[in-house]
Write a protein that holds these residues in place. Structure first.
Motif, PDB file in Angstrom:
ATOM      1  N   SER A  21       8.910  -9.748 -12.482  1.00  0.00           N
ATOM      2  CA  SER A  21       9.215  -9.630 -13.988  1.00  0.00           C
ATOM      3  C   SER A  21       8.444 -10.873 -14.753  1.00  0.00           C
ATOM      4  CB  SER A  21      10.605  -9.994 -14.114  1.00  0.00           C
ATOM      5  OG  SER A  21      11.233 -11.133 -13.503  1.00  0.00           O
ATOM      6  N   GLN A  22       7.593 -11.784 -13.981  1.00  0.00           N
ATOM      7  CA  GLN A  22       7.030 -12.718 -14.705  1.00  0.00           C
ATOM      8  C   GLN A  22       5.824 -13.330 -13.808  1.00  0.00           C
ATOM      9  OE1 GLN A  22       9.803 -16.005 -15.251  1.00  0.00           O
ATOM     10  NE2 GLN A  22       8.426 -17.158 -13.938  1.00  0.00           N
ATOM     11  N   LEU A  23       4.896 -13.590 -14.602  1.00  0.00           N
ATOM     12  CA  LEU A  23       3.504 -14.043 -13.958  1.00  0.00           C
ATOM     13  C   LEU A  23       3.812 -15.701 -13.728  1.00  0.00           C
ATOM     14  CD1 LEU A  23       0.654 -13.224 -12.921  1.00  0.00           C
ATOM     15  CD2 LEU A  23      -0.272 -13.892 -15.093  1.00  0.00           C
ATOM     16  N   GLY A  24       3.790 -15.971 -12.634  1.00  0.00           N
ATOM     17  CA  GLY A  24       3.453 -17.422 -12.256  1.00  0.00           C
ATOM     18  C   GLY A  24       4.768 -18.161 -11.853  1.00  0.00           C
ATOM     19  N   HIS A  25       4.778 -19.031 -10.659  1.00  0.00           N
ATOM     20  CA  HIS A  25       5.811 -20.082 -10.688  1.00  0.00           C
ATOM     21  C   HIS A  25       5.370 -21.220 -11.622  1.00  0.00           C
ATOM     22  CE1 HIS A  25       6.495 -18.117  -6.427  1.00  0.00           C
ATOM     23  NE2 HIS A  25       7.377 -18.288  -6.648  1.00  0.00           N
ATOM     24  N   TYR A  26       6.370 -22.090 -11.867  1.00  0.00           N
ATOM     25  CA  TYR A  26       5.864 -23.220 -12.801  1.00  0.00           C
ATOM     26  C   TYR A  26       6.397 -24.353 -11.991  1.00  0.00           C
ATOM     27  CZ  TYR A  26       4.047 -20.308 -16.338  1.00  0.00           C
ATOM     28  OH  TYR A  26       3.536 -19.477 -17.126  1.00  0.00           O
ATOM     29  N   SER A  27       5.700 -25.539 -12.233  1.00  0.00           N
ATOM     30  CA  SER A  27       6.008 -27.022 -11.425  1.00  0.00           C
ATOM     31  C   SER A  27       5.576 -27.848 -12.460  1.00  0.00           C
ATOM     32  CB  SER A  27       5.285 -27.006 -10.181  1.00  0.00           C
ATOM     33  OG  SER A  27       5.393 -26.226  -9.071  1.00  0.00           O
ATOM     34  N   TYR A  28       6.344 -29.009 -12.583  1.00  0.00           N
ATOM     35  CA  TYR A  28       6.246 -30.327 -13.440  1.00  0.00           C
ATOM     36  C   TYR A  28       6.020 -31.397 -12.599  1.00  0.00           C
ATOM     37  CZ  TYR A  28       7.441 -26.600 -16.830  1.00  0.00           C
ATOM     38  OH  TYR A  28       7.373 -25.281 -17.455  1.00  0.00           O
ATOM     39  N   GLY A  29       5.449 -32.405 -13.077  1.00  0.00           N
ATOM     40  CA  GLY A  29       5.322 -33.870 -12.735  1.00  0.00           C
ATOM     41  C   GLY A  29       5.209 -34.925 -13.896  1.00  0.00           C
ATOM     42  N   LEU A  30       5.691 -35.839 -13.835  1.00  0.00           N
ATOM     43  CA  LEU A  30       5.616 -36.805 -14.831  1.00  0.00           C
ATOM     44  C   LEU A  30       5.508 -38.546 -14.486  1.00  0.00           C
ATOM     45  CD1 LEU A  30       9.113 -37.381 -16.913  1.00  0.00           C
ATOM     46  CD2 LEU A  30       8.792 -36.436 -14.633  1.00  0.00           C
ATOM     47  N   GLN A  31       5.023 -39.145 -15.329  1.00  0.00           N
ATOM     48  CA  GLN A  31       5.193 -40.328 -15.358  1.00  0.00           C
ATOM     49  C   GLN A  31       5.410 -41.062 -16.616  1.00  0.00           C
ATOM     50  OE1 GLN A  31       5.247 -42.072 -12.592  1.00  0.00           O
ATOM     51  NE2 GLN A  31       4.326 -40.818 -11.200  1.00  0.00           N
ATOM     52  N   GLY A  32       6.288 -42.100 -16.942  1.00  0.00           N
ATOM     53  CA  GLY A  32       6.738 -42.741 -17.969  1.00  0.00           C
ATOM     54  C   GLY A  32       5.608 -44.038 -18.356  1.00  0.00           C
ATOM     55  N   PHE A  33       5.661 -44.319 -19.779  1.00  0.00           N
ATOM     56  CA  PHE A  33       4.923 -45.494 -20.039  1.00  0.00           C
ATOM     57  C   PHE A  33       5.584 -45.811 -21.677  1.00  0.00           C
ATOM     58  CE2 PHE A  33       2.595 -41.968 -21.842  1.00  0.00           C
ATOM     59  CZ  PHE A  33       2.207 -42.168 -23.153  1.00  0.00           C
ATOM     60  N   CYS A  34       5.218 -46.947 -21.959  1.00  0.00           N
ATOM     61  CA  CYS A  34       5.759 -47.614 -23.366  1.00  0.00           C
ATOM     62  C   CYS A  34       4.456 -47.896 -24.136  1.00  0.00           C
ATOM     63  CB  CYS A  34       6.510 -48.666 -23.116  1.00  0.00           C
ATOM     64  SG  CYS A  34       8.140 -48.488 -22.248  1.00  0.00           S
ATOM     65  N   VAL A  35       4.850 -47.701 -25.179  1.00  0.00           N
ATOM     66  CA  VAL A  35       3.737 -48.040 -26.302  1.00  0.00           C
ATOM     67  C   VAL A  35       4.378 -49.151 -27.234  1.00  0.00           C
ATOM     68  CG1 VAL A  35       2.095 -47.505 -28.300  1.00  0.00           C
ATOM     69  CG2 VAL A  35       2.302 -45.951 -26.359  1.00  0.00           C
ATOM     70  N   LEU A  36       3.696 -50.335 -27.305  1.00  0.00           N
ATOM     71  CA  LEU A  36       4.545 -51.424 -28.167  1.00  0.00           C
ATOM     72  C   LEU A  36       3.802 -51.615 -29.343  1.00  0.00           C
ATOM     73  CD1 LEU A  36       4.378 -54.235 -25.151  1.00  0.00           C
ATOM     74  CD2 LEU A  36       6.252 -52.353 -25.869  1.00  0.00           C
ATOM     75  N   ASP A  37       4.489 -52.272 -30.170  1.00  0.00           N
ATOM     76  CA  ASP A  37       3.997 -52.733 -31.445  1.00  0.00           C
ATOM     77  C   ASP A  37       2.628 -53.523 -31.392  1.00  0.00           C
ATOM     78  OD1 ASP A  37       5.611 -51.368 -33.194  1.00  0.00           O
ATOM     79  OD2 ASP A  37       7.092 -53.019 -33.102  1.00  0.00           O
ATOM     80  N   LYS A  38       1.524 -53.367 -32.124  1.00  0.00           N
ATOM     81  CA  LYS A  38       0.472 -54.001 -31.937  1.00  0.00           C
ATOM     82  C   LYS A  38       0.327 -55.263 -32.745  1.00  0.00           C
ATOM     83  CE  LYS A  38      -4.625 -53.330 -31.950  1.00  0.00           C
ATOM     84  NZ  LYS A  38      -5.526 -52.199 -31.995  1.00  0.00           N
ATOM     85  N   LYS A  39       0.350 -56.530 -32.296  1.00  0.00           N
ATOM     86  CA  LYS A  39       0.596 -57.688 -33.257  1.00  0.00           C
ATOM     87  C   LYS A  39      -0.778 -58.522 -33.485  1.00  0.00           C
ATOM     88  CE  LYS A  39       5.347 -58.397 -31.485  1.00  0.00           C
ATOM     89  NZ  LYS A  39       6.080 -59.309 -30.822  1.00  0.00           N
TER      90      LYS A  39
END
Length: 708
Positions: free
Chosen positions: A690-708
């Motif tokens: 019924s559909q084309l493709g298995h889907y897989s996901y991966g991620l990494q987190g990060f932060c963006v700070l205020d530029k001073k």
């Protein structure tokens, strides 16, 4: 234009079609490209502008059957050649993509695509083909509210798939057609509450409505009327808005056919409500088609599923025995076919219609009939021809007479192609045959690697695609003479021995358009399953469904059927079909390598760097993206600026996958926040049929700070 000039033009047109691939290889913009941004417009000049040409094929009708949610189109093939080969070849494709609009065409939703094979048949007559897809309206209303009447747009295109999500696209060969259809009305719990307490401001989508109805109580909406309206009810409702010949038509016919029902009281009914019985009877005696209220416009054969269908235009607001909260009335369609020896009655079916405010252009309905044609099919490579006639009759079942003239209705005719039997099936000899695996025609499974290519029955395109998940098997018992059969599905997995599939089989049957409730068949200890198709009663299996199997290991599997004739004890064997399975989805990974790495801290304007990988035996594509989104951010993949995705189809991703590097250029305006960088990978497997493709996901987190 003279006959010779027309012949010359036809010869030129056929020549263009026959040399299509050579012309496009020489100049990809030979016939003109609609996309003004295409690179081909810069490098190549159009030689011949062809747009919406209907010389060879034309989309003639679009219609819908609300109770089974089946959207239909009928295409007329108009030439003897120009379709890339005869019936022994693959010929060429006629594609139809459907769109739906709920705001009068201001916006469109892509509903999918279907196709059929067209061939050079050599006949000078027109041939009519039917195609269909499931269409579940995303909007509905309670039966006493304003009905939902989606606008449907269909795009016919020869040998070129209409691009997804481009509703204004025009084909070179083919055309665009629109029609209004009626969405099914709701009768569940929410409708019950609004009927009791008045309008309730509940904003849910259709799936949420259905789940809420199931979770609360089963309660039919009280205004729904299950009984047939009486003559008194109809006259009181319509008054003089509908003529007597329409109001009293069904009652008078019943009276004429059942003289014992005739009584003085019944005559008094006509008099009491000022109905002119003589005018009603005179109308019936006319024996002349009347298409004031309904008209059948197109009829065709779905050669993929042996289904006859016709498109009916309903033209008036009233005259159909009540609104959507009533039983309404029926538009009956009786189908006949002439295979060369006179008309053969194929069956009668119907669609229910109601009093609905009719938009300009009418409302379009259909009533398909699944039939068996194998006794009329010739050997492989030998195509057949038949004349098809449909008789439309409002609220009266037509007698079995191809020449009967319905007082309210008419008839329509067209020639249809009787496709050859599959290779390996002999005329007149019983043969079980698997025609589709996982929704793909067996002919579209590559004989070398056992992967699938081409258009799936649900409208997506397989491209060197293996199978995974619940893989369905569909087909026919050709030349079936009785209904006393059992069958078993036999599977051979890589490295294993052949064994029967022991899973339950859930299916529906179809008898003259009446669909059964869900039937569950349980294989016995040896794997035998009852076969429910019965030619004597015109009972067929919906979608020709045999059963399904879920591969547990990668590699080439083989499937075949074993069929037991209970009358004779003879065992028959189907064709064996090999198919490749890829059970699991791709493995993906992403990492941040610059700065402090994964979970690191960055500043607006920084360029973040990292690595990615995707691995599988049939990679389809991958995308790298950030959540929440960063306006103005730009990705590079493997040093290519502005690239955030790779695709097997585009040639930028090898089938086995790859690893590499990425960069994220963050603008100076990036908002300080916590972010995730994602990789999404998909393969090319046909998953669950019924559909084309298995889907897989991966991620990494990060932060963006205020530029001073």
């Amino acid at each position: 234009m003279s006959a010779n000039e027309r012949k010359t033009d036809a010869t030129k047109a056929i020549g263009l079609r026959q040399n299509l691939h050579l012309l496009l290889l020489e100049n990809p913009n030979y016939f003109g490209i609609q996309d003004s941004n295409s690179i081909f417009n810069e490098k190549f000049k159009p030689v011949l502008s062809i747009l919406s040409d209907t010389f060879f094929e034309q989309l003639t009708c679009v219609s819908y059957k609300p109770d089974i949610q089946r959207l239909s189109a009928i295409v007329k093939i108009k030439q003897a050649s120009g379709y890339s080969g005869g019936p022994c070849t693959k010929g060429s494709k006629e594609y139809v993509r459907f769109y739906a609009s709920y705001d009068n065409g201001a916006s469109w939703e892509d509903e999918g695509i279907t196709d059929f094979d067209a061939h050079d048949l050599g006949y000078t007559d027109d041939f009519c083909y039917e195609l269909a897809i499931p269409f579940v309206s995303k909007r509905k209303s309670c039966c006493d509210r304003t009905p939902v009447l989606p606008l449907i747009r269909a795009i016919l295109s020869w040998n070129k798939i209409p691009p997804a999500g481009v509703p204004n696209w025009l084909p070179n060969w083919g055309n665009v057609l629109e029609a209004r259809v009626q969405a099914p009305s709701r009768t569940g719990f929410i409708c019950y509450l609004t009927g009791v307490f008045g309008q309730i401001d509940v904003k849910l989508n259709e799936k949420q409505y259905e789940l809420l109805d199931q979770a609360l109580i089963t309660h039919e909406y009280t205004p729904v009327i299950s009984n047939n309206p009486t003559l008194i009810d109809i006259k009181r409702q319509y008054g003089k808005e509908v003529e007597d010949a329409r109001i009293g038509y069904s009652f008078a016919n019943d009276t004429l056919k059942n003289q014992e029902l005739l009584s003085a009281d019944q005559y008094e009914v006509f008099k009491k409500y000022n109905l002119d019985l003589k005018s009603i009877l005179d109308f019936i005696k006319l024996k002349k088609f009347n298409t004031t209220y309904e008209e059948v416009h197109c009829v065709g054969l779905n050669r993929n599923f042996d289904t006859l269908n016709a498109a009916i235009e309903v033209k008036k607001n009233v005259g159909y025995s009540g609104n959507l909260c009533s039983k309404g009335s029926r538009e009956y369609l009786a189908y006949y076919m002439d295979f060369g020896a006179g008309w053969v009655f194929m069956g009668t079916t119907y669609v229910t219609v109601h009093d609905i405010p009719i938009p300009q252009g009418g409302l379009w309905y259909n009533a398909p009939l699944h039939i068996s044609l194998d006794k009329y099919q010739k050997a492989w490579c030998i195509t057949g021809k038949a004349k098809l006639r449909v008789v439309l009759s409002w609220n009266l079942v037509p007698p079995v007479d191809p020449n009967w003239v319905a007082p309210w209705g008419d008839w329509e005719e067209c020639n249809v192609e009787i496709k050859p039997l599959p290779s390996g099936v002999d005329p007149g000899n019983f043969k079980p045959f698997i025609e589709l695996v996982g929704g793909m025609p067996v002919s579209d499974i590559n004989p070398i690697n056992k992967n699938a290519y081409g258009l799936h029955t649900l409208g997506f395109v397989a491209n060197n695609s293996p199978f995974a998940g619940n893989t369905t098997f569909r087909g026919l018992f050709f030349n079936q003479s009785t209904h006393s059969y059992k069958y078993k599905i036999l599977i051979t997995a890589p490295g294993g021995s052949e064994h029967p599939v022991m899973d339950k089989v859930n299916l529906h049957t179809d008898t003259f358009g009446i669909i059964s409730p869900l039937i569950t068949l349980i294989p016995d200890a040896a794997g035998w399953i009852n076969y429910l198709a019965n030619p004597a009663t015109n009972t067929v299996i919906v979608d020709n469904y045999f059963g399904a199997y879920t591969p547990a290991v990668d590699g080439v599997h083989s499937v075949r059927l074993e069929v037991w004739d209970l009358n004779t004890g003879i065992i028959y064997y189907s064709n064996a079909v090999d198919f490749n399975a890829n059970v699991a989805g791709p493995v993906v990974a992403i990492a941040i390598t610059s700065g402090a790495g994964n979970c690191g801290k960055f500043l607006p304007g920084d360029v973040m760097e990292g690595t990615y990988s995707i691995t599988d035996s049939d990679c389809g594509g991958m995308t790298i993206y950030v959540t929440p989104g960063i306006p103005g951010a730009v990705f590079d993949i493997d040093g290519v600026p502005g690239v955030s995705a790779l695709s097997y189809t585009g040639g930028t991703l090898p089938s086995s996958g790859q690893s590499g590097t990425w960069k994220l250029h963050m603008p100076a305006t990036t908002v300080s926040c916590g972010y995730n960088i994602w990789i999404q990978g998909n393969d090319r497997s046909i998953v669950g049929s019924s559909q084309l493709g298995h889907y897989s996901y991966g991620l990494q987190g990060f932060c963006v700070l205020d530029k001073k």
